[in-house]
Design a protein around this motif. Structure first.
Motif, PDB file in Angstrom:
ATOM      1  N   GLU A  74       0.830  -1.205   0.000  1.00 51.26           N
ATOM      2  CA  GLU A  74       0.000   0.000   0.000  1.00 51.26           C
ATOM      3  C   GLU A  74       0.864   1.256   0.000  1.00 51.26           C
ATOM      4  N   SER A  75       1.946   1.256   0.788  1.00 52.49           N
ATOM      5  CA  SER A  75       2.802   2.450   0.838  1.00 52.49           C
ATOM      6  C   SER A  75       3.554   2.663  -0.471  1.00 52.49           C
ATOM      7  N   GLU A  76       3.937   1.590  -1.153  1.00 55.68           N
ATOM      8  CA  GLU A  76       4.603   1.726  -2.450  1.00 55.68           C
ATOM      9  C   GLU A  76       3.626   2.272  -3.494  1.00 55.68           C
ATOM     10  N   ILE A  77       2.398   1.778  -3.466  1.00 56.79           N
ATOM     11  CA  ILE A  77       1.373   2.266  -4.392  1.00 56.79           C
ATOM     12  C   ILE A  77       1.103   3.739  -4.115  1.00 56.79           C
ATOM     13  N   HIS A  78       0.996   4.104  -2.854  1.00 57.58           N
ATOM     14  CA  HIS A  78       0.759   5.501  -2.462  1.00 57.58           C
ATOM     15  C   HIS A  78       1.889   6.392  -2.969  1.00 57.58           C
ATOM     16  N   ASP A  79       3.120   5.931  -2.820  1.00 56.74           N
ATOM     17  CA  ASP A  79       4.279   6.701  -3.281  1.00 56.74           C
ATOM     18  C   ASP A  79       4.216   6.943  -4.786  1.00 56.74           C
ATOM     19  N   ILE A  80       3.809   5.946  -5.554  1.00 52.61           N
ATOM     20  CA  ILE A  80       3.700   6.103  -7.006  1.00 52.61           C
ATOM     21  C   ILE A  80       2.588   7.092  -7.349  1.00 52.61           C
ATOM     22  N   ILE A  81       1.460   7.012  -6.640  1.00 52.02           N
ATOM     23  CA  ILE A  81       0.360   7.944  -6.885  1.00 52.02           C
ATOM     24  C   ILE A  81       0.815   9.379  -6.629  1.00 52.02           C
ATOM     25  N   ILE A  82       1.521   9.603  -5.545  1.00 53.36           N
ATOM     26  CA  ILE A  82       1.946  10.952  -5.156  1.00 53.36           C
ATOM     27  C   ILE A  82       3.098  11.466  -6.013  1.00 53.36           C
ATOM     28  N   ASN A  83       4.105  10.629  -6.263  1.00 49.18           N
ATOM     29  CA  ASN A  83       5.332  11.079  -6.929  1.00 49.18           C
ATOM     30  C   ASN A  83       5.425  10.706  -8.398  1.00 49.18           C
ATOM     31  N   GLY A  84       4.569   9.804  -8.858  1.00 48.06           N
ATOM     32  CA  GLY A  84       4.649   9.350 -10.235  1.00 48.06           C
ATOM     33  C   GLY A  84       5.726   8.301 -10.412  1.00 48.06           C
ATOM     34  N   GLN A  85       5.720   7.682 -11.579  1.00 43.88           N
ATOM     35  CA  GLN A  85       6.750   6.692 -11.916  1.00 43.88           C
ATOM     36  C   GLN A  85       6.677   6.440 -13.409  1.00 43.88           C
ATOM     37  N   GLY A  86       7.809   6.339 -14.065  1.00 40.35           N
ATOM     38  CA  GLY A  86       7.830   6.122 -15.507  1.00 40.35           C
ATOM     39  C   GLY A  86       7.094   7.241 -16.216  1.00 40.35           C
ATOM     40  N   GLY A  87       6.100   6.909 -17.016  1.00 37.54           N
ATOM     41  CA  GLY A  87       5.327   7.904 -17.762  1.00 37.54           C
ATOM     42  C   GLY A  87       4.187   8.519 -16.973  1.00 37.54           C
ATOM     43  N   MET A  88       3.940   8.025 -15.758  1.00 43.04           N
ATOM     44  CA  MET A  88       2.835   8.554 -14.954  1.00 43.04           C
ATOM     45  C   MET A  88       3.309   9.759 -14.150  1.00 43.04           C
ATOM     46  N   PRO A  89       2.662  10.899 -14.347  1.00 42.48           N
ATOM     47  CA  PRO A  89       3.035  12.068 -13.549  1.00 42.48           C
ATOM     48  C   PRO A  89       2.497  11.922 -12.131  1.00 42.48           C
ATOM     49  N   GLY A  90       3.184  12.499 -11.192  1.00 48.00           N
ATOM     50  CA  GLY A  90       2.735  12.471  -9.808  1.00 48.00           C
ATOM     51  C   GLY A  90       1.638  13.490  -9.552  1.00 48.00           C
ATOM     52  N   GLY A  91       0.944  13.301  -8.444  1.00 44.99           N
ATOM     53  CA  GLY A  91      -0.025  14.279  -7.990  1.00 44.99           C
ATOM     54  C   GLY A  91      -1.353  14.281  -8.713  1.00 44.99           C
ATOM     55  N   LEU A  92      -1.667  13.250  -9.480  1.00 46.08           N
ATOM     56  CA  LEU A  92      -2.970  13.205 -10.145  1.00 46.08           C
ATOM     57  C   LEU A  92      -4.081  13.049  -9.115  1.00 46.08           C
ATOM     58  N   ILE A  93      -3.764  12.379  -8.022  1.00 43.43           N
ATOM     59  CA  ILE A  93      -4.682  12.204  -6.901  1.00 43.43           C
ATOM     60  C   ILE A  93      -3.908  12.615  -5.654  1.00 43.43           C
ATOM     61  N   LYS A  94      -4.550  13.358  -4.770  1.00 45.56           N
ATOM     62  CA  LYS A  94      -3.851  13.884  -3.592  1.00 45.56           C
ATOM     63  C   LYS A  94      -4.638  13.619  -2.319  1.00 45.56           C
ATOM     64  N   GLY A  95      -3.961  13.813  -1.202  1.00 43.40           N
ATOM     65  CA  GLY A  95      -4.588  13.783   0.108  1.00 43.40           C
ATOM     66  C   GLY A  95      -5.268  12.471   0.438  1.00 43.40           C
ATOM     67  N   GLU A  96      -6.435  12.582   1.078  1.00 44.05           N
ATOM     68  CA  GLU A  96      -7.153  11.382   1.504  1.00 44.05           C
ATOM     69  C   GLU A  96      -7.662  10.576   0.316  1.00 44.05           C
ATOM     70  N   GLU A  97      -7.834  11.203  -0.823  1.00 48.15           N
ATOM     71  CA  GLU A  97      -8.199  10.451  -2.028  1.00 48.15           C
ATOM     72  C   GLU A  97      -7.060   9.511  -2.414  1.00 48.15           C
ATOM     73  N   ALA A  98      -5.822   9.994  -2.368  1.00 43.45           N
ATOM     74  CA  ALA A  98      -4.663   9.152  -2.678  1.00 43.45           C
ATOM     75  C   ALA A  98      -4.546   8.017  -1.662  1.00 43.45           C
ATOM     76  N   ASP A  99      -4.801   8.315  -0.391  1.00 47.70           N
ATOM     77  CA  ASP A  99      -4.760   7.288   0.653  1.00 47.70           C
ATOM     78  C   ASP A  99      -5.776   6.182   0.356  1.00 47.70           C
ATOM     79  N   ALA A 100      -6.994   6.579   0.035  1.00 45.74           N
ATOM     80  CA  ALA A 100      -8.071   5.617  -0.214  1.00 45.74           C
ATOM     81  C   ALA A 100      -7.795   4.783  -1.457  1.00 45.74           C
ATOM     82  N   VAL A 101      -7.299   5.414  -2.523  1.00 49.85           N
ATOM     83  CA  VAL A 101      -7.010   4.687  -3.764  1.00 49.85           C
ATOM     84  C   VAL A 101      -5.856   3.708  -3.543  1.00 49.85           C
ATOM     85  N   ALA A 102      -4.829   4.117  -2.812  1.00 51.49           N
ATOM     86  CA  ALA A 102      -3.702   3.220  -2.527  1.00 51.49           C
ATOM     87  C   ALA A 102      -4.185   2.001  -1.744  1.00 51.49           C
TER      88      ALA A 102
END
Length: 109
Positions: A74-102
């Protein structure tokens, strides 16, 4: 040459724009699997992720996420959501939304 460059730039903007679209979604209902009391993770994924990850998260222009929880914590997924990875830009989802999606994605095994 200029036409090819403009076409490549346009295609890149189109893909990135599709990945980040959608409104902030909140559901004030009760907590159920993969949701917090105020955030519907599945709805957020449907609004912001399926354009790149596929309608059923099977993959598209981005990797499939159907079993991402068996590969990443879950923490690795959260990190990718917040910071991005490869072609995915970071910050598309933030805050508690990012927590819930992770959390929701981490349950996909």
């Amino acid at each position: 040459m200029k036409k090819k460059l403009l076409a490549a730039i346009f295609a890149s903007l189109l893909v990135l724009g599709a990945c980040g679209g959608g409104d902030k979604t909140k559901d004030e209902g009760a907590t159920t699997g993969g949701e917090t009391a105020s955030v519907d993770a599945e709805k957020i994924v449907n609004n912001k992720c399926i354009a790149c990850h596929g309608n059923n998260l099977e993959g598209g222009s981005a990797p499939g996420l159907t079993d991402v929880g068996s590969k990443l914590s879950e923490s690795e997924i959260h990190d990718i959501i917040i910071n991005g990875q490869g072609g995915m830009p970071g910050g598309l989802i933030k805050g508690e939304e990012a927590d819930a999606v992770a959390k929701w994605l981490a349950e996909k095994k």
